[in-house]
Design an enzyme around this catalytic site. Sequence first.
Site, PDB file in Angstrom:
ATOM      1  N   ALA A   1      12.589 -24.224  31.226  1.00 43.23           N
ATOM      2  CA  ALA A   1      12.943 -25.972  30.902  1.00 43.23           C
ATOM      3  C   ALA A   1      12.763 -26.202  32.438  1.00 43.23           C
ATOM      4  O   ALA A   1      11.729 -27.530  32.495  1.00 43.23           O
ATOM      5  CB  ALA A   1      15.028 -25.546  30.393  1.00 43.23           C
TER       6      ALA A   1
ATOM      7  N   ASN B   1      17.899 -15.513  36.120  1.00 40.96           N
ATOM      8  CA  ASN B   1      18.900 -14.488  36.407  1.00 40.96           C
ATOM      9  C   ASN B   1      18.545 -13.389  38.123  1.00 40.96           C
ATOM     10  O   ASN B   1      17.937 -14.432  38.780  1.00 40.96           O
ATOM     11  CB  ASN B   1      18.558 -12.962  35.263  1.00 40.96           C
ATOM     12  CG  ASN B   1      16.702 -12.948  35.708  1.00 40.96           C
ATOM     13  OD1 ASN B   1      16.294 -12.188  36.928  1.00 40.96           O
ATOM     14  ND2 ASN B   1      15.752 -13.458  35.270  1.00 40.96           N
ATOM     15  N   PHE B   2      19.129 -13.344  38.385  1.00 42.22           N
ATOM     16  CA  PHE B   2      20.054 -13.090  39.906  1.00 42.22           C
ATOM     17  C   PHE B   2      19.514 -12.042  40.489  1.00 42.22           C
ATOM     18  O   PHE B   2      18.306 -11.749  41.270  1.00 42.22           O
ATOM     19  CB  PHE B   2      21.562 -12.967  40.289  1.00 42.22           C
ATOM     20  CG  PHE B   2      22.237 -13.892  40.618  1.00 42.22           C
ATOM     21  CD1 PHE B   2      21.897 -13.971  42.159  1.00 42.22           C
ATOM     22  CD2 PHE B   2      21.993 -14.915  39.819  1.00 42.22           C
ATOM     23  CE1 PHE B   2      22.409 -15.701  42.372  1.00 42.22           C
ATOM     24  CE2 PHE B   2      23.016 -16.828  40.711  1.00 42.22           C
ATOM     25  CZ  PHE B   2      23.102 -16.314  41.746  1.00 42.22           C
TER      26      PHE B   2
ATOM     27  N   THR C   1      15.586 -11.569  39.278  1.00 45.95           N
ATOM     28  CA  THR C   1      14.785 -12.214  39.809  1.00 45.95           C
ATOM     29  C   THR C   1      14.650 -13.010  41.474  1.00 45.95           C
ATOM     30  O   THR C   1      13.569 -12.304  42.097  1.00 45.95           O
ATOM     31  CB  THR C   1      13.986 -12.597  38.677  1.00 45.95           C
ATOM     32  OG1 THR C   1      14.089 -12.247  37.717  1.00 45.95           O
ATOM     33  CG2 THR C   1      12.363 -13.029  39.232  1.00 45.95           C
TER      34      THR C   1
ATOM     35  N   CYS D   1      19.673 -17.147  53.795  1.00 47.60           N
ATOM     36  CA  CYS D   1      18.491 -17.099  53.093  1.00 47.60           C
ATOM     37  C   CYS D   1      19.828 -16.944  51.649  1.00 47.60           C
ATOM     38  O   CYS D   1      21.092 -16.907  51.810  1.00 47.60           O
ATOM     39  CB  CYS D   1      17.561 -15.527  52.827  1.00 47.60           C
ATOM     40  SG  CYS D   1      18.893 -14.081  53.138  1.00 47.60           S
TER      41      CYS D   1
ATOM     42  N   CYS E   1      21.674 -20.168  29.318  1.00 47.23           N
ATOM     43  CA  CYS E   1      21.902 -21.302  28.464  1.00 47.23           C
ATOM     44  C   CYS E   1      21.923 -20.855  27.007  1.00 47.23           C
ATOM     45  O   CYS E   1      21.900 -21.854  26.163  1.00 47.23           O
ATOM     46  CB  CYS E   1      20.806 -21.970  28.884  1.00 47.23           C
ATOM     47  SG  CYS E   1      19.416 -21.348  28.687  1.00 47.23           S
TER      48      CYS E   1
ATOM     49  N   CYS F   1      18.201 -10.495  55.751  1.00 44.56           N
ATOM     50  CA  CYS F   1      17.659 -12.088  56.613  1.00 44.56           C
ATOM     51  C   CYS F   1      17.904 -11.277  57.944  1.00 44.56           C
ATOM     52  O   CYS F   1      17.096 -11.724  59.383  1.00 44.56           O
ATOM     53  CB  CYS F   1      17.357 -13.353  56.648  1.00 44.56           C
ATOM     54  SG  CYS F   1      18.897 -13.774  56.868  1.00 44.56           S
TER      55      CYS F   1
HETATM   56 ZN   LIG Z   1      20.248 -13.688  54.501  1.00 43.73          ZN
END
Ligand SMILES: [Zn+2]
Length: 375
Positions: free
Chosen positions: A61, A153-154, A156, A205, A221, A282
């Site tokens: 979507a 999804n987290f 990815t 990040c 969903c 990071c």
């Molecule tokens: Zn970070």
Amino acid sequence: MSDHPAPPSGTDSTPPATSSSISNPISDQDRYSRQILFPGIGPAGQQLLASAHVAIIGVGATGAATASLLARTGVGTLTLIDRDFVEPSNLQRQVLFDEADARDSLPKTEAARRKIALFNSSIAVHAQIADLVPANIHQLLAPAHLILDATDNFETRYLINDYAVQQSKPWIYAAAIGAYAATMNILPVPSPSALVPGPFVPTACLACIFPKPPTGPVETCDTAGILSTAVNLAASIQTTEALKLLTNQSHLLRRTLLSHDLWSNERSEINTSTPNPGCNVCGQRIFSHLAGEGRPHITLCGRNSVQIHEHHRPVDFVAMRDRLQPHGPVRFNNLLLRFERSPHVLTLFPDGRCLIQGTTDITLARTLYARYIGS
Ligand SMILES: [Zn+2]
């Protein structure tokens, strides 16, 4: 960003479709006239958009809405990455697909590429039918100046975050579920050799804000439902932020995690201006998702089934039954839960391990897992 390098040849050479109307060509001046009138874009901004390359991860979507918006604005090259096929339940909100796409089970990226060619044949669209994983992320995303998250999804998203921070490439997180939309711009420390527009001041990040993925059942969903308006809000904000970035106006970018529930009217913003010096990604530059760590281990299991070993999420069977019951028969005891979604049967164990019967297709099994059990 006046001199984007050309994408390397040999990655995907889908040519831009040619105009079908030789007698009455559509000029860029006509096509983009209203957008060029907008002072924030202007003729110079339009030129920058034409030379930009944006990758969109996920063409569900949010991804379809974002791809449609960016294609109409005249971003010169889009790479669309998705592992899924169009289904009838997509038509309520996935704006680039029609009934024929669902009947033919067309891959979403290819259906999107064909639809975009009908309204803007002057841009290049690379359709990548793929699951974004550590093994292919460098090849798929190398030519892109900007990465837009439209995944569900987290796993990815952490992979994108690792890659983007390592490669100094900006990306924009976007999510929609129910009536809720959330989005956040992630600007890594710029690198002189990076392809990206700049200069910009780095933000936190994804791992600064969410050091660990959510635990417990995560609604998707397919279990919580979704309003198309929430999707379009997320896509609209994400696309507008992309336009600022691609036209070298990073000082206008929002530096917060914005979330907005259109049904309850609740809206919140969390400041993401400052990177966390202790952040593993990071701050410490440890790219564990890029190295393939923490991914669910997937095995083909006997005849016609796939097993997903997800060790990070203990499962509450009562809560899981309540959320799966509207979608098919569910039975459970204290050892396992069985959910039938014809032609597949998902058997879930208390430690989060799942056996998916009725397929040997690992990509399909991952999709079913993400859809019903959570990402
Ligand atoms: Zn970070």
